[in-house]
Design an enzyme around this catalytic site. Structure first.
Site, PDB file in Angstrom:
ATOM      1  N   TYR A 266       8.002  -4.549  -9.063  1.00 18.35           N
ATOM      2  CA  TYR A 266       7.142  -5.693  -9.356  1.00 18.35           C
ATOM      3  C   TYR A 266       6.918  -5.984 -10.830  1.00 18.35           C
ATOM      4  CZ  TYR A 266       3.613  -1.978  -9.451  1.00 18.35           C
ATOM      5  OH  TYR A 266       2.914  -0.835  -9.709  1.00 18.35           O
TER       6      TYR A 266
ATOM      7  N   CYS B 164     -16.394  14.749  36.698  1.00 20.40           N
ATOM      8  CA  CYS B 164     -16.300  13.368  36.250  1.00 20.40           C
ATOM      9  C   CYS B 164     -17.689  12.806  35.945  1.00 20.40           C
ATOM     10  CB  CYS B 164     -15.617  12.527  37.325  1.00 20.40           C
ATOM     11  SG  CYS B 164     -15.636  10.767  36.941  1.00 20.40           S
TER      12      CYS B 164
ATOM     13  N   CYS C 187      -9.852  12.613  36.427  1.00 19.37           N
ATOM     14  CA  CYS C 187     -10.816  12.739  37.509  1.00 19.37           C
ATOM     15  C   CYS C 187     -10.019  12.703  38.807  1.00 19.37           C
ATOM     16  CB  CYS C 187     -11.799  11.577  37.464  1.00 19.37           C
ATOM     17  SG  CYS C 187     -12.652  11.315  39.026  1.00 19.37           S
TER      18      CYS C 187
ATOM     19  N   ASP D 204       0.851  -1.180   0.000  1.00 20.24           N
ATOM     20  CA  ASP D 204       0.000   0.000   0.000  1.00 20.24           C
ATOM     21  C   ASP D 204       0.889   1.233   0.000  1.00 20.24           C
ATOM     22  OD1 ASP D 204      -2.463   1.017  -0.147  1.00 20.24           O
ATOM     23  OD2 ASP D 204      -3.023   0.652   1.931  1.00 20.24           O
TER      24      ASP D 204
ATOM     25  N   CYS E 153     -18.403  10.102  38.877  1.00 16.15           N
ATOM     26  CA  CYS E 153     -18.519  10.373  40.310  1.00 16.15           C
ATOM     27  C   CYS E 153     -18.715  11.848  40.640  1.00 16.15           C
ATOM     28  CB  CYS E 153     -17.291   9.849  41.049  1.00 16.15           C
ATOM     29  SG  CYS E 153     -15.813  10.830  40.763  1.00 16.15           S
TER      30      CYS E 153
ATOM     31  N   CYS F 267     -14.109   7.217  43.044  1.00 23.29           N
ATOM     32  CA  CYS F 267     -14.787   7.192  41.745  1.00 23.29           C
ATOM     33  C   CYS F 267     -15.043   5.746  41.332  1.00 23.29           C
ATOM     34  CB  CYS F 267     -13.923   7.895  40.706  1.00 23.29           C
ATOM     35  SG  CYS F 267     -14.571   7.808  39.031  1.00 23.29           S
TER      36      CYS F 267
ATOM     37  N   LYS G 235      -8.231  -8.655  -2.530  1.00 21.21           N
ATOM     38  CA  LYS G 235      -8.102  -7.700  -1.422  1.00 21.21           C
ATOM     39  C   LYS G 235      -8.336  -8.349  -0.055  1.00 21.21           C
ATOM     40  CE  LYS G 235      -7.711  -3.749  -2.350  1.00 21.21           C
ATOM     41  NZ  LYS G 235      -7.979  -2.559  -3.125  1.00 21.21           N
TER      42      LYS G 235
END
Ligand code: D41
Length: 676
Positions: free
Chosen positions: A230, A413, A431, A122, A416, A437, A319
């Site tokens: 190639y 948060c 947090c 790719d 909590c 929490c 593919k």
């Protein structure tokens, strides 16, 4: 003044040596002299050329990077068009292709027609033109009929020979190939770019194409580009073999780089087998591929078949599942991790990408979210490459609906309600609730019971969430006073599961210091650090009492890790949890601290594991190596001492062979583990 005959001879000899070493290093991946020797040869040639400018030739290795940017790209008409490839998206479409070609060739579909099979890289397709063995031109594929003149840029790619080697190459030889950016180079390039607030590339393909489209070759030279050729285009004043696979071997003999994974396969079954083999290795290959190309090997057959509308009838790209897809962001939510990190997550319309259905993708942190400008309602490119977590690559601006909502980080948060704060120099917001929490508690507990920590079987995420929700479990120590009645009151918990769970909680009490330290979830203390601490200190008390300087003398522990450990054990509630765990019966063999210089007989040795061992699990191998003081890492490099290879070893084995890393089988590892 013109150079003396001796200097002329000397410069020719130096060029030849440098080409040779360059070929060994960049084409064959088999360096044959130390870098210092290579540098010395280059400096010698540079000096000679500086003293005698008439010795400089275009193909001299000192002339790869032109000093000046070009003004604009010229256009190059391809003498022979650069064809495109038809695609097959599944085995049936491949079978159709095979039936078509065998029909046209008057062969039986069951016949053993030979295909040359190779991974489909790719990257960006290019044409390289050699005259009398000297690279004279490089061009992009463009629309297939004409492309851009990128000679100045392809010259900077070290795997592209400026002069062909060996003998028998045609006077005019055009080769075609794919320029690509290997994964490692791509990651490093993007990391550096992000750090400097520069533009990052979306994927290795864009990185390769973008790098080739630079006016200044000095920029291209800094990009880690590579190439596999190639096929051949124009051939004049000489010839090439009459099979594709043999042409590739010839190109290799002439110093060009071809993909080592290629193979001649027989019939449709051979194709499918190759597809499966490469598919299994796909994530381990050092470069990205998006499929397999099959080409009928015999050139006379290729000729008979010809091409239709720009694509040859004799080749097809099979593919792999796409690693990037488009989808819509339904919402952006914030997740709280074990360490309190508040991370934006995109909730997506489910999409099949990289072989799985994805409906969440990380946005990493607020900086990333802002940089990518992702809003609710946006259409985005999601990417899932390898086993990496899915991520939002970028938005498609044209598809932004009116009123797409910008999402801000919450100041509290979501779990909590504690304040969320972002410290200076930190990318993440956290947090501040700590174990108050519930989200952090759940994550901390999940970590505590995970396989490489205390390894409590049967205590899954759902169960932990319930236990935290009803406030039955606040810290890991609470796990050890769960009882059968309490458990059986939970959802989906029968008598048998409750008994089993209690048994595995009980079994987890016998552990190791290293696992225990890891299980505590101290920030920055991963498995390797926990193992180092355990071997270094031998006893938990010693770790808890260690001071900053002491901690920093432990392998892998720097100032940041040391301060995390100090502050963890500095907290009274953490000390209480540790105390309670021990009172509940969690125990491990305590040892004397390891002697300073030697943390076990494999201390300092770096191991990589690959493939399946006959009897030892990967975890077991890892534990035992670490217990002997060795280190286990994920990828083979010059620093690797041993590769432990089992069945189905992939690219790691090849890398180890190239780097001449010692390779062990299970028996060899056993010996090493015992041998004192
Ligand atoms: O690796 C590749 N991307 C690749 C591309 C490959 N291995 N082989 C290819 N072969 C061809 C033909 C059969 C037309 C010579 C190709 C491409 N073409 C190709 N690349 C871009 C467009 C076509």
């Amino acid at each position: 003044m013109s150079a003396s005959a001796a200097d002329r001879k000397k410069s020719a000899s130096l060029r030849k040596q440098i080409w040779h070493h360059n070929h060994q290093y960049h084409v064959l991946d088999e360096p044959d002299v130390p870098d210092a020797e290579y540098d010395r040869l280059v400096r010698e040639l540079q000096q000679l050329e500086a003293d005698n400018p008439d010795l400089v030739t275009a193909e001299s290795p000192t002339q790869r990077v032109g000093a000046k940017p070009i003004k604009a790209f010229g256009t190059i008409a391809h003498q022979l068009p650069m064809l495109s490839l038809d695609n097959a998206f599944n085995a049936d479409e491949l079978r159709d292709f095979h039936r078509r070609v065998t029909d046209r060739l008057g062969l039986d579909a069951e016949s053993a027609l030979s295909y040359s099979a190779e991974p489909k890289l790719d990257g960006a397709a290019v044409s390289l033109l050699y005259e009398d063995g000297v690279l004279v031109r490089g061009a992009t594929r463009g629309d297939g009929n004409s492309g851009e003149d990128i000679t100045h840029n392809v010259r900077t790619i070290l795997a592209v020979p400026l002069q062909l080697m060996g003998e028998g190459f045609p006077r005019t030889l055009e080769v075609r190939g794919e320029v690509f950016m290997p994964r490692a180079g791509f990651a490093a390039f993007n990391a550096a770019a992000a750090k400097n607030d520069e533009k990052t590339f979306v994927n290795p393909r864009n990185a390769a194409a973008g790098s080739l489209r630079q006016l200044d070759p000095r920029l291209t030279a800094e990009r880690p580009l590579d190439i596999y050729v190639y096929s051949v285009g124009v051939v004049d004043g000489g010839s090439v073999p009459d099979r594709h696979s043999e042409i590739l071997c010839k190109l290799q003999d002439w110093g060009l780089k071809v993909c080592p994974e290629r193979k001649v396969v027989s019939g449709i079954d051979g194709c499918l087998e190759f597809y499966a083999d490469i598919g299994a290795k796909r994530d381990d290959l050092p470069y990205e591929i998006d499929g397999i190309v099959y080409k009928i090997d015999r050139l006379d057959y290729q000729q008979t078949l010809g091409f239709v509308s720009r694509a040859p009838r004799w080749a097809i790209a099979h593919k792999f599942p796409a690693q990037e897809e488009l989808t819509v962001v339904r919402d952006i939510e914030f997740q709280v991790g074990r360490t309190g990190a508040v991370t934006p997550v995109a909730r997506l319309a489910p999409v099949f990408v990289g072989g799985v259905t994805v409906s969440n993708a990380t946005l990493h942190n607020m900086d990333e979210l802002n940089r990518k400008d992702v809003r609710v309602g946006d259409t985005v490119i999601v990417r899932r490459a390898g086993d990496v977590i899915p991520e939002v690559v970028k938005i498609v601006p044209d598809r932004r609906p009116i009123g797409a909502k910008i999402v801000k980080i919450p100041s509290q948060c979501p779990e909590c309600g504690s304040a969320v704060i972002r410290e200076e120099d930190e990318a993440v917001a956290r947090c501040t609730g700590g174990l108050f929490c519930a989200a952090q508690r759940v994550e901390a507990l999940k970590h505590f019971v995970s396989r490489r920590a205390l390894d409590i079987d049967g205590l899954g995420a759902k169960l932990i969430e319930q236990l935290v929700d009803i406030n039955r479990v606040k810290t890991p120590a609470d796990l050890f006073d769960l009882d059968q009645d309490g458990l059986m009151g939970l959802e989906r918990m029968g008598e048998k599961s409750a008994i089993n769970l209690l048994a595995s909680i009980d079994a987890s009490k016998k552990t190791t210091l290293s696992r225990f330290l890891y299980a505590l979830g101290i920030r920055e203390v991963g498995e390797a650090t926990a193992a180092s601490l355990a071997t270094h200190y031998g006893r938990l008390r010693n770790v808890m009492d260690a001071d900053e300087a002491g901690l920093q003398s432990v392998q892998d522990v720097g100032p940041v890790v040391a301060s995390r450990i100090l502050s963890f054990f500095g907290e009274q509630h953490n000390q209480d949890v540790v105390q309670k765990l021990i009172e509940s019966g969690v125990s491990w063999p305590e040892a004397d601290p390891a002697p300073a210089a030697d943390d076990g007989h494999l201390s300092g040795k770096v191991f990589v594991l690959t493939g399946t061992l006959p009897t030892m699990s990967r975890d077991e191998a890892k534990d035992r190596i670490q217990a002997a003081g060795g280190k286990v890492t994920g990828s083979v490099s010059k620093k690797t001492d041993f590769l432990v290879a089992g069945e189905k070893s992939g690219s790691k084995l090849t890398s180890a062979q190239k780097l001449e890393v010692a390779i062990l089988d299970e028996g060899g590892l056993e010996k090493l583990l015992i041998d004192q």
